[in-house]
Design a protein around this motif. Sequence first.
Motif, PDB file in Angstrom:
ATOM      1  N   GLU A 111       0.821  -1.207   0.000  1.00  0.00           N
ATOM      2  CA  GLU A 111       0.000   0.000   0.000  1.00  0.00           C
ATOM      3  C   GLU A 111       0.858   1.262   0.000  1.00  0.00           C
ATOM      4  N   ALA A 112       1.955   1.268   0.742  1.00  0.00           N
ATOM      5  CA  ALA A 112       2.831   2.446   0.769  1.00  0.00           C
ATOM      6  C   ALA A 112       3.424   2.710  -0.614  1.00  0.00           C
ATOM      7  N   ASP A 113       3.833   1.649  -1.317  1.00  0.00           N
ATOM      8  CA  ASP A 113       4.372   1.803  -2.675  1.00  0.00           C
ATOM      9  C   ASP A 113       3.313   2.365  -3.613  1.00  0.00           C
ATOM     10  N   ARG A 114       2.109   1.843  -3.514  1.00  0.00           N
ATOM     11  CA  ARG A 114       1.019   2.288  -4.384  1.00  0.00           C
ATOM     12  C   ARG A 114       0.675   3.764  -4.121  1.00  0.00           C
ATOM     13  N   ALA A 115       0.595   4.125  -2.855  1.00  0.00           N
ATOM     14  CA  ALA A 115       0.275   5.515  -2.512  1.00  0.00           C
ATOM     15  C   ALA A 115       1.375   6.458  -3.000  1.00  0.00           C
ATOM     16  N   HIS A 116       2.627   6.048  -2.822  1.00  0.00           N
ATOM     17  CA  HIS A 116       3.750   6.877  -3.272  1.00  0.00           C
ATOM     18  C   HIS A 116       3.731   7.027  -4.793  1.00  0.00           C
ATOM     19  N   LEU A 117       3.514   5.927  -5.507  1.00  0.00           N
ATOM     20  CA  LEU A 117       3.473   5.984  -6.965  1.00  0.00           C
ATOM     21  C   LEU A 117       2.305   6.833  -7.447  1.00  0.00           C
ATOM     22  N   ASN A 118       1.164   6.727  -6.803  1.00  0.00           N
ATOM     23  CA  ASN A 118       0.013   7.535  -7.205  1.00  0.00           C
ATOM     24  C   ASN A 118       0.303   9.030  -7.082  1.00  0.00           C
ATOM     25  N   ARG A 119       1.116   9.383  -6.098  1.00  0.00           N
ATOM     26  CA  ARG A 119       1.454  10.798  -5.910  1.00  0.00           C
ATOM     27  C   ARG A 119       2.568  11.263  -6.839  1.00  0.00           C
ATOM     28  N   ALA A 120       3.009  10.385  -7.753  1.00  0.00           N
ATOM     29  CA  ALA A 120       3.973  10.814  -8.772  1.00  0.00           C
ATOM     30  C   ALA A 120       3.433  12.010  -9.546  1.00  0.00           C
ATOM     31  N   TRP A 121       2.113  12.055  -9.707  1.00  0.00           N
ATOM     32  CA  TRP A 121       1.490  13.178 -10.426  1.00  0.00           C
ATOM     33  C   TRP A 121       1.675  14.495  -9.671  1.00  0.00           C
ATOM     34  N   HIS A 122       1.990  14.445  -8.402  1.00  0.00           N
ATOM     35  CA  HIS A 122       2.259  15.648  -7.607  1.00  0.00           C
ATOM     36  C   HIS A 122       3.705  16.112  -7.788  1.00  0.00           C
ATOM     37  N   ARG A 123       4.540  15.257  -8.383  1.00  0.00           N
ATOM     38  CA  ARG A 123       5.979  15.533  -8.487  1.00  0.00           C
ATOM     39  C   ARG A 123       6.438  15.608  -9.943  1.00  0.00           C
ATOM     40  N   LEU A 124       5.591  16.115 -10.811  1.00  0.00           N
ATOM     41  CA  LEU A 124       5.946  16.200 -12.221  1.00  0.00           C
ATOM     42  C   LEU A 124       6.938  17.335 -12.456  1.00  0.00           C
ATOM     43  N   ASP A 125       7.894  17.069 -13.333  1.00  0.00           N
ATOM     44  CA  ASP A 125       8.909  18.073 -13.661  1.00  0.00           C
ATOM     45  C   ASP A 125       8.415  18.985 -14.774  1.00  0.00           C
ATOM     46  N   PRO A 126       8.799  20.267 -14.709  1.00  0.00           N
ATOM     47  CA  PRO A 126       8.397  21.195 -15.778  1.00  0.00           C
ATOM     48  C   PRO A 126       9.218  20.940 -17.039  1.00  0.00           C
ATOM     49  N   TRP A 127       8.672  21.379 -18.164  1.00  0.00           N
ATOM     50  CA  TRP A 127       9.478  21.414 -19.381  1.00  0.00           C
ATOM     51  C   TRP A 127      10.624  22.395 -19.130  1.00  0.00           C
ATOM     52  N   PRO A 128      11.757  22.240 -19.797  1.00  0.00           N
ATOM     53  CA  PRO A 128      12.924  23.088 -19.505  1.00  0.00           C
ATOM     54  C   PRO A 128      12.667  24.589 -19.574  1.00  0.00           C
ATOM     55  N   ASP A 129      11.757  25.037 -20.432  1.00  0.00           N
ATOM     56  CA  ASP A 129      11.511  26.473 -20.577  1.00  0.00           C
ATOM     57  C   ASP A 129      10.257  26.969 -19.862  1.00  0.00           C
ATOM     58  N   SER A 130       9.557  26.096 -19.160  1.00  0.00           N
ATOM     59  CA  SER A 130       8.276  26.487 -18.560  1.00  0.00           C
ATOM     60  C   SER A 130       8.411  27.572 -17.503  1.00  0.00           C
ATOM     61  N   VAL A 131       9.297  27.392 -16.550  1.00  0.00           N
ATOM     62  CA  VAL A 131       9.385  28.344 -15.442  1.00  0.00           C
ATOM     63  C   VAL A 131       9.819  29.718 -15.951  1.00  0.00           C
ATOM     64  N   THR A 132      10.819  29.750 -16.818  1.00  0.00           N
ATOM     65  CA  THR A 132      11.285  31.023 -17.378  1.00  0.00           C
ATOM     66  C   THR A 132      10.174  31.695 -18.179  1.00  0.00           C
ATOM     67  N   GLY A 133       9.481  30.921 -18.998  1.00  0.00           N
ATOM     68  CA  GLY A 133       8.394  31.476 -19.796  1.00  0.00           C
ATOM     69  C   GLY A 133       7.257  32.013 -18.938  1.00  0.00           C
ATOM     70  N   LEU A 134       6.905  31.256 -17.904  1.00  0.00           N
ATOM     71  CA  LEU A 134       5.841  31.718 -17.010  1.00  0.00           C
ATOM     72  C   LEU A 134       6.239  33.006 -16.298  1.00  0.00           C
ATOM     73  N   ARG A 135       7.475  33.078 -15.862  1.00  0.00           N
ATOM     74  CA  ARG A 135       7.926  34.312 -15.183  1.00  0.00           C
ATOM     75  C   ARG A 135       7.832  35.524 -16.109  1.00  0.00           C
ATOM     76  N   ARG A 136       8.168  35.332 -17.369  1.00  0.00           N
ATOM     77  CA  ARG A 136       8.065  36.434 -18.334  1.00  0.00           C
ATOM     78  C   ARG A 136       6.608  36.845 -18.515  1.00  0.00           C
ATOM     79  N   LEU A 137       5.715  35.881 -18.651  1.00  0.00           N
ATOM     80  CA  LEU A 137       4.298  36.184 -18.833  1.00  0.00           C
ATOM     81  C   LEU A 137       3.689  36.825 -17.591  1.00  0.00           C
ATOM     82  N   LYS A 138       4.199  36.455 -16.421  1.00  0.00           N
ATOM     83  CA  LYS A 138       3.656  36.949 -15.153  1.00  0.00           C
ATOM     84  C   LYS A 138       3.814  38.467 -15.015  1.00  0.00           C
ATOM     85  N   SER A 139       4.779  39.042 -15.698  1.00  0.00           N
ATOM     86  CA  SER A 139       4.961  40.495 -15.616  1.00  0.00           C
ATOM     87  C   SER A 139       3.800  41.241 -16.277  1.00  0.00           C
TER      88      SER A 139
END
Length: 190
Positions: A97-125
Amino acid sequence: MTVGPADLTEVKALTFDVFGTVVDWRSSVIREGEALGRARGLDVDWAAFADAWRGGYAPAMNRVRQGELPWTRLDDLHRMTLDRLIDEFGLGEALDEADRAHLNRAWHRLDPWPDSVTGLRRLKSRFILATLSNGNVSLLVNMARHAGLPWDCVLSAELAGHYKRDPEVYHKACELLDLAPHQVMMVAAH
């Protein structure tokens, strides 16, 4: 209807689809599966597993839309699909059950595309930036913290009790942002 540049001058907020548009769900889920596989000595085609898991996304939401299930958070729909896939991939005995719960929360730990954070910061202005995702609020908050996504607010289909493409989701976003529909632009790349 074609929208020209002059028509965009009234846009005040950008709402983002998240899975695939801002974060690389596939590589992230594969990475999480591979780590679990190494830890448990499992030989699994994690790319096929990730694709099958995501493949269960629309059918699970349709079960809610059709009234087969009551309103259900995406985390719980993901878990239903995960439990089925664990059996299909022959992992039932290997994952507790612990493995299943941890794997299910993989969706909470998704990595951004390499340019996402920089692009979002630019748009946020210039714009208010918000999620508008079928992911539940806690999933989106945890993902934003993990990935460093600079949202002004987290909006979710959960707040409307409907899943996107249902119009209630988009109307609720405008209502919560206190903006007219022509002032909010949905951003999605599929």
